[in-house]
Design a protein around this motif. Sequence first.
Motif, PDB file in Angstrom:
ATOM      1  N   MET A  87       0.831  -1.204   0.000  1.00  0.00           N
ATOM      2  CA  MET A  87       0.000   0.000   0.000  1.00  0.00           C
ATOM      3  C   MET A  87       0.864   1.253   0.000  1.00  0.00           C
ATOM      4  SD  MET A  87      -3.121  -0.692   2.674  1.00  0.00           S
ATOM      5  CE  MET A  87      -4.523  -1.707   2.271  1.00  0.00           C
ATOM      6  N   LEU A  88       1.948   1.223   0.754  1.00  0.00           N
ATOM      7  CA  LEU A  88       2.843   2.379   0.811  1.00  0.00           C
ATOM      8  C   LEU A  88       3.388   2.696  -0.575  1.00  0.00           C
ATOM      9  CD1 LEU A  88       4.341   4.467   2.553  1.00  0.00           C
ATOM     10  CD2 LEU A  88       6.131   2.753   2.912  1.00  0.00           C
ATOM     11  N   GLY A  89       3.851   1.681  -1.274  1.00  0.00           N
ATOM     12  CA  GLY A  89       4.363   1.901  -2.618  1.00  0.00           C
ATOM     13  C   GLY A  89       3.302   2.417  -3.561  1.00  0.00           C
ATOM     14  N   ALA A  90       2.078   1.914  -3.413  1.00  0.00           N
ATOM     15  CA  ALA A  90       0.988   2.313  -4.310  1.00  0.00           C
ATOM     16  C   ALA A  90       0.603   3.773  -4.108  1.00  0.00           C
ATOM     17  CB  ALA A  90      -0.221   1.415  -4.090  1.00  0.00           C
ATOM     18  N   VAL A  91       0.551   4.226  -2.843  1.00  0.00           N
ATOM     19  CA  VAL A  91       0.136   5.614  -2.614  1.00  0.00           C
ATOM     20  C   VAL A  91       1.225   6.600  -3.017  1.00  0.00           C
ATOM     21  CG1 VAL A  91      -1.502   4.993  -0.820  1.00  0.00           C
ATOM     22  CG2 VAL A  91       0.818   5.641  -0.158  1.00  0.00           C
ATOM     23  N   VAL A  92       2.474   6.205  -2.846  1.00  0.00           N
ATOM     24  CA  VAL A  92       3.568   7.076  -3.301  1.00  0.00           C
ATOM     25  C   VAL A  92       3.529   7.200  -4.824  1.00  0.00           C
ATOM     26  CG1 VAL A  92       6.074   7.302  -3.482  1.00  0.00           C
ATOM     27  CG2 VAL A  92       5.039   6.654  -1.302  1.00  0.00           C
ATOM     28  N   GLU A  93       3.284   6.093  -5.494  1.00  0.00           N
ATOM     29  CA  GLU A  93       3.185   6.116  -6.961  1.00  0.00           C
ATOM     30  C   GLU A  93       2.000   6.966  -7.421  1.00  0.00           C
ATOM     31  OE1 GLU A  93       2.853   3.017 -10.761  1.00  0.00           O
ATOM     32  OE2 GLU A  93       3.063   2.239  -8.729  1.00  0.00           O
ATOM     33  N   ALA A  94       0.919   6.956  -6.634  1.00  0.00           N
ATOM     34  CA  ALA A  94      -0.268   7.747  -6.989  1.00  0.00           C
ATOM     35  C   ALA A  94      -0.059   9.239  -6.759  1.00  0.00           C
ATOM     36  CB  ALA A  94      -1.476   7.264  -6.191  1.00  0.00           C
ATOM     37  N   GLY A  95       1.005   9.583  -6.021  1.00  0.00           N
ATOM     38  CA  GLY A  95       1.310  10.993  -5.810  1.00  0.00           C
ATOM     39  C   GLY A  95       1.072  11.521  -4.411  1.00  0.00           C
ATOM     40  N   ALA A  96       0.790  10.648  -3.445  1.00  0.00           N
ATOM     41  CA  ALA A  96       0.543  11.101  -2.076  1.00  0.00           C
ATOM     42  C   ALA A  96       1.735  11.912  -1.557  1.00  0.00           C
ATOM     43  CB  ALA A  96       0.280   9.915  -1.162  1.00  0.00           C
ATOM     44  N   GLN A  97       1.430  13.018  -0.894  1.00  0.00           N
ATOM     45  CA  GLN A  97       2.482  13.895  -0.380  1.00  0.00           C
ATOM     46  C   GLN A  97       2.839  13.605   1.074  1.00  0.00           C
ATOM     47  OE1 GLN A  97      -0.072  17.063  -2.107  1.00  0.00           O
ATOM     48  NE2 GLN A  97       1.856  18.147  -2.420  1.00  0.00           N
TER      49      GLN A  97
END
Length: 220
Positions: A87-97
């Motif tokens: 999940m961490l990798g997915a949200v970083v890829e989605a652009g989470a700040q």
Amino acid sequence: MTPEQQQRMLDKVKQIDELAARARILPVIVINAESEILPLADALAAGGLTALEVTLRSQYGLKAIKLLRDHRPELLVGAGTVLDRAMLGAVVEAGAQFVVTPGCTQDMLEAGVDCPVPLLPGISSASEIMMGYALGYRRFKLFPAEVSGGVAAIKAFGGPFGDVRFCPTGGVNTSNLNTYMAQPNVMCVGGTWMLDKAWIAAGQWDLVEQSSREAIALLG
């Protein structure tokens, strides 16, 4: 930890402090339909809430993060309910700040050290604070805040953890908002009271905006 990791953690503490100063109140958002994403964010922003925690509690969480980053770049968009490295990798890829977790494990804390965006780990005990503290974390989410002792817990943690600050979330509302914010080790709060499900289902975005504006006004 390497000197480079230590410096990264110091930098992330500063980033979280900047986020908290901007947010003061961090709405914890669950998106139940793609059509809600932009109007809900716009209503919150119009009411003064421009830092948003979009949770992964629904299938639309990642889509919402990406859409908001692409179409509302003026907002500060983070990811909540991040439970593991995938999940961490997915949200970083989605652009989470920024990233918020409801609890903490050793694995997630270690993953957060090398994550390119700051991680705010969820805690409910002194032992969990110590786990994070050993890795350079100084900012935590107290969750669920009211169930975990509320303001009394915040005050108690202030003794042994003098350089730690918290974002209490869970049971925070207009009746106790200022009591939490009056604590010197509270940097901001998380809440959902401005996100009434009936308002959102009916598209009553003016009520979301009004509730957000009223919450900001309570802070003075």
